[in-house]
Motif scaffolding. Structure first.
Motif: not given
Lengths: 359, 104
Positions: A197, A200-201, A203-204, A207-208, A220, A227, A231
């Motif tokens: 998780l 994934k987070r 990475k996003s 990208l933002f 972000r 988050l 985590l």
């Protein structure tokens, strides 16, 4: 001997009796001991003839002995309440209503019960047994420790000590084999999950950040993403649980001298080995006492037969398992409580190791 | 009130500013905007998968970790709501994918 001692085994083999007896033995050796029952069908209350709840309370008439019965339902409610409250603080009411269904759902799934139990488990290991209990993860506060401790309770000055989470030994009376094994397997599984998780987070968010060209503010940001922080906190807690289970815990399996119980124990030992958790020893419980030699009645004959069969089983246990048999406990006629508990405790050849007592 | 009253240097400077703004606009429109839009959409997609990994049970797929991931909701309530709407509405979801892969 390790700080955390777990007693497990098939349902009905007498885990509660054995763990309470062991806890009593520890307490009598001068260790501040806490018995934690994690079986949903609690029976510690019956052994000590005293009601317990989700917070540790002193056991009447025994110095240095505390007990608590973990209630996963209470934990689930607490967890849900905490999330709702944080939602209300951060998000508009309209959104909260939209999402409430999801919160409700997540707390009603079958896994929730297990997760709650596991959380409580970890919290007990973290807070009740270490004085430097820090609560970095997810800001959950330790519930106020019980004020229910009777005024004139023995060793009151130490009780204060214990309330701050400084037990010398914590004995877990676990739920029957299957449930407990799944619980003990959780840390590793959850660690892996959370790692994915976070990846994934990350990475996003990354990208933002990249998308924010030309002086635009990124939607972000990595270093202030709550988050990821949350985590990570969770992950640390799972790591702590895994580490504590592997390094600071001892496991005993309670077995009855019968075929079913032996088979189940074999499976449990194998599964625990897979989890990298060694079983310290086996406690053979409910051994039928032999009649005296001069007894000749029908009952005596029956008993003699029964004892012979059990002897075979016990020999089987001794030869088939690598784990040592640390105790053979005879069946008692009456329920094991009160003085009988002390007698059972004497039967237990489990190392108590008073050397670890501080002061 | 007319430009004629201003010194030449000032007029050139303001012209240059105007040209710069236009050039930047042109660059932004041709290069920056499509790329940041694309990256941002990609980011949104990854976020969608993240949300799905967290809340698969919202779509009837039992998830053993939803008990833990629901803790994240206070931080992403709005995203969650939008995501759920997107996922339930397959039409708009396909359209979104289409948008993303059309050639600029």
């Amino acid at each position: 001997m390790e700080k955390f001692v777990f007693f497990g085994g098939k349902g009905g083999v007498g885990k509660t009796t054995v763990s309470c007896a062991y806890a009593l033995k520890c307490a009598e050796a001068g260790l501040d001991t806490l018995v934690v029952s994690t079986d949903p069908a609690h029976s510690t209350a019956d052994v000590f003839d005293q009601a317990f709840d989700d917070d540790p309370s002193a056991v009447d008439g025994h110095e240095g002995l505390w007990a608590m019965e973990v209630d996963p339902d209470e934990e689930v409610e607490r967890h849900m309440g905490e999330i709702r409250q944080r939602m209300n603080e951060q998000v508009s009411a309209a959104i909260v209503n939209e999402i409430d269904r999801q919160i409700e759902l997540a707390h009603r799934t079958p896994g929730a019960y297990e997760a709650a139990l596991f959380d409580r488990f970890v919290r007990v290991m973290r807070d009740e047994a270490s004085s430097d209990a820090s609560d970095s993860a997810s800001g959950e506060g330790r519930p106020a420790s019980s004020e229910a401790r009777p005024e004139g309770a023995p060793r009151n000055e130490r009780a204060v000590d214990a309330a701050s989470g400084d037990y010398d030994r914590v004995v877990f009376d676990t739920s029957p084999t299957g449930g407990t094994l799944r619980l003990l397997a959780l840390p590793e599984f959850l660690e892996g999950w959370i790692e994915r998780l976070v990846a994934k987070r990350t990475k996003s968010v990354d990208l933002f950040e990249k998308a924010a060209v030309g002086g635009r503010e990124a939607r972000r940001k990595l270093d202030e993403d709550p988050l990821i922080a949350h985590l990570q906190g969770r992950k640390e807690r799972f790591e702590f649980a895994g580490r504590t289970l592997r390094e600071e815990s001892a496991f005993f399996l309670v077995v009855n001298p019968d075929e079913l119980s032996i088979r189940e124990t074999e499976r449990a030992v194998a599964e625990m080995a897979e989890q990298d958790l060694g079983v310290e020893g086996l406690v053979v419980n409910r051994v039928t006492p032999a009649p005296d030699d001069d007894e000749r009645g029908r009952g005596a004959t029956w008993l003699r037969d029964r004892v012979a069969t059990e002897r075979e089983r016990i020999d089987e246990i001794r030869s088939e398992f690598d784990e040592p048999v640390v105790a053979e406990i005879e069946s008692r006629v009456r329920e094991v409580k009160g003085d009988l508990l002390a007698a059972v405790a004497d039967d237990l050849a489990v190392d108590v190791d008073a050397a670890s007592v501080e002061a | 009130m007319t430009d004629d009253g201003r010194p030449l240097a000032r007029r050139i400077a303001s012209f240059r500013e105007w040209v710069e703004e236009w050039l930047h606009g042109l660059y932004h429109g041709m290069v920056e905007h499509p790329s940041f839009e694309k990256i941002e959409k990609e980011a949104e997609d990854v976020e969608d998968t993240f949300l799905f990994a967290c809340f698969a049970d919202a779509f009837g797929i039992p998830s053993p970790v939803s008990y833990y991931t629901v803790e994240l909701l206070p931080y992403l309530a709005e995203e969650f709501e939008a995501w759920e709407r997107r996922m339930w509405d397959r039409g708009s979801w396909l359209e979104r994918k289409g948008q993303q892969y059309h050639v600029h």
